[in-house]
Enzyme design. Structure first.
Site, mmCIF file in Angstrom:
data_model
loop_
_atom_site.group_PDB
_atom_site.id
_atom_site.type_symbol
_atom_site.label_atom_id
_atom_site.label_comp_id
_atom_site.label_asym_id
_atom_site.label_seq_id
_atom_site.Cartn_x
_atom_site.Cartn_y
_atom_site.Cartn_z
ATOM 1 N N ASP A 176 31.178 -11.010 26.054
ATOM 2 C CA ASP A 176 29.775 -11.283 26.364
ATOM 3 C C ASP A 176 29.183 -12.128 25.243
ATOM 4 O O ASP A 176 29.904 -12.618 24.360
ATOM 5 C CB ASP A 176 28.999 -9.981 26.549
ATOM 6 C CG ASP A 176 28.799 -9.223 25.243
ATOM 7 O OD1 ASP A 176 29.483 -9.538 24.243
ATOM 8 O OD2 ASP A 176 27.955 -8.310 25.212
ATOM 9 N N LYS B 128 34.109 -10.830 33.467
ATOM 10 C CA LYS B 128 33.590 -9.960 32.411
ATOM 11 C C LYS B 128 33.361 -8.545 32.924
ATOM 12 O O LYS B 128 33.758 -7.562 32.277
ATOM 13 C CB LYS B 128 32.291 -10.533 31.846
ATOM 14 C CG LYS B 128 31.744 -9.741 30.662
ATOM 15 C CD LYS B 128 30.475 -10.367 30.113
ATOM 16 C CE LYS B 128 29.303 -10.132 31.029
ATOM 17 N NZ LYS B 128 28.014 -10.590 30.442
#
Length: 229
Positions: free
Chosen positions: A149, A131
Site C-alpha cells: 500500500d 493488494k
C-alpha cells in the site's frame, strides 16, 4: 490511495535487511492488522472498505454493520442502499457498496458464502484487486504475501529496503529480498512502521528503530529536543 511518488534511495545489503526485521520483530513480536473482524468474510469486506480510507473509519462502520449483518447472505439482503447507510462516511462508499453486494452474491453462488483461499478466485470478486487479495491470503490463510500500500511503498523506497517505481515492482522486490523467516509478518511490520514512524510528510527518524540502517539522507530530528550547550 495511490502510493505517492518517491525517489528510491541506495539499496540495503542482505545483512542490513535482516537486521531491519530483527528489530521490527523485537519491537512487535506478533504484528496484526488494525482492522476489526471476526471471520475471513468480515476481513475481506473490511479490506475492500479500507481502500482510500483509514482503518479507524472502517472499524467505526463495520462495528455496526457486522453486528447487524455478519455474513455474506445478511449483507446481500441489505441491498446496495441498505449497505450504503452503514458505510456512507467512508470514501467511495457507493462504489464500494455496489462491489460488496456483487461480491456477496458471487461468494454465495460460487463458494458457499465462504472466502476462497485462491488468488485467482479472490481477484475475480468485484472490488478485489491484487493488494486486497494479498492481505486476505496473508492474514486469513497464512500465505507469505506482501500487500504493498502507500505506506509500504514509501518505507521500502525511502529506506532502501526494496526499490520500485510501482507497487507491483516493490512487491516483487520485497518477496525476493525479505528473509524467509520474516516474510509472513513483513506486511504488518512495514505498514505499521509507515503509519506511525516513517510517515509521509515528516518521518519521526529520531525514534525510529532502524534509522541507522536507513539510507534516506533527509533524516529528521526531535523537534522537542533541548540542544546541547
Amino acid at each position: 490511495m495511490a502510493p505517492e511518488s518517491i525517489t528510491a534511495t541506495a539499496g540495503m545489503n542482505s545483512a542490513q535487511r535482516h537486521e531491519v526485521f530483527v528489530r521490527l520483530r523485537s519491537a512487535n513480536p506478533e504484528p496484526a492488522t488494525e482492522l476489526a473482524y471476526a471471520t475471513n468474510f468480515q476481513l475481506l469486506i473490511a479490506v475492500i472498505l479500507s481502500a482510500q480510507a483509514t482503518d479507524k473509519s472502517v472499524n467505526l462502520a463495520t462495528g455496526k454493520l457486522f453486528a447487524d449483518a455478519p455474513t455474506a447472505q445478511a449483507i446481500l439482503a441489505l441491498g446496495e442502499d441498505g449497505l450504503a447507510g452503514y458505510i456512507n462516511r467512508i470514501g467511495l462508499h457507493q462504489t464500494k457498496a455496489r462491489n460488496i453486494i456483487a461480491t456477496c452474491r458471487q461468494l454465495l453462488d460460487l463458494h458457499g458464502g465462504e472466502v476462497p483461499p485462491s488468488r485467482a478466485a479472490l481477484e475475480a470478486l468485484p472490488g478485489v484487486g491484487r493488494k486486497t487479495a494479498n492481505v486476505v491470503l496473508n492474514t486469513a490463510f497464512g500465505e507469505a504475501t506482501i500487500a504493498v500500500d502507500t505506506h509500504i511503498f514509501r518505507v521500502a523506497n525511502r529506506t532502501g529496503l526494496a526499490a520500485g517505481k510501482t507497487p507491483l515492482a516493490v512487491e516483487r522486490e520485497l518477496l525476493k529480498v525479505v528473509p524467509e523467516e520474516f516474510k509472513l509478518s513483513a506486511h504488518h511490520w512495514l505498514i505499521l512502521h509507515g503509519r506511525y514512524v516513517c510517515k509521509a510528510r515528516r518521518p519521526d527518524c529520531w525514534r525510529c528503530a532502524i534509522a541507522d540502517l536507513c539510507a534516506w539522507p533527509e533524516k529528521t530530528v526531535d523537534p522537542y529536543a533541548v540542544p546541547e550547550r
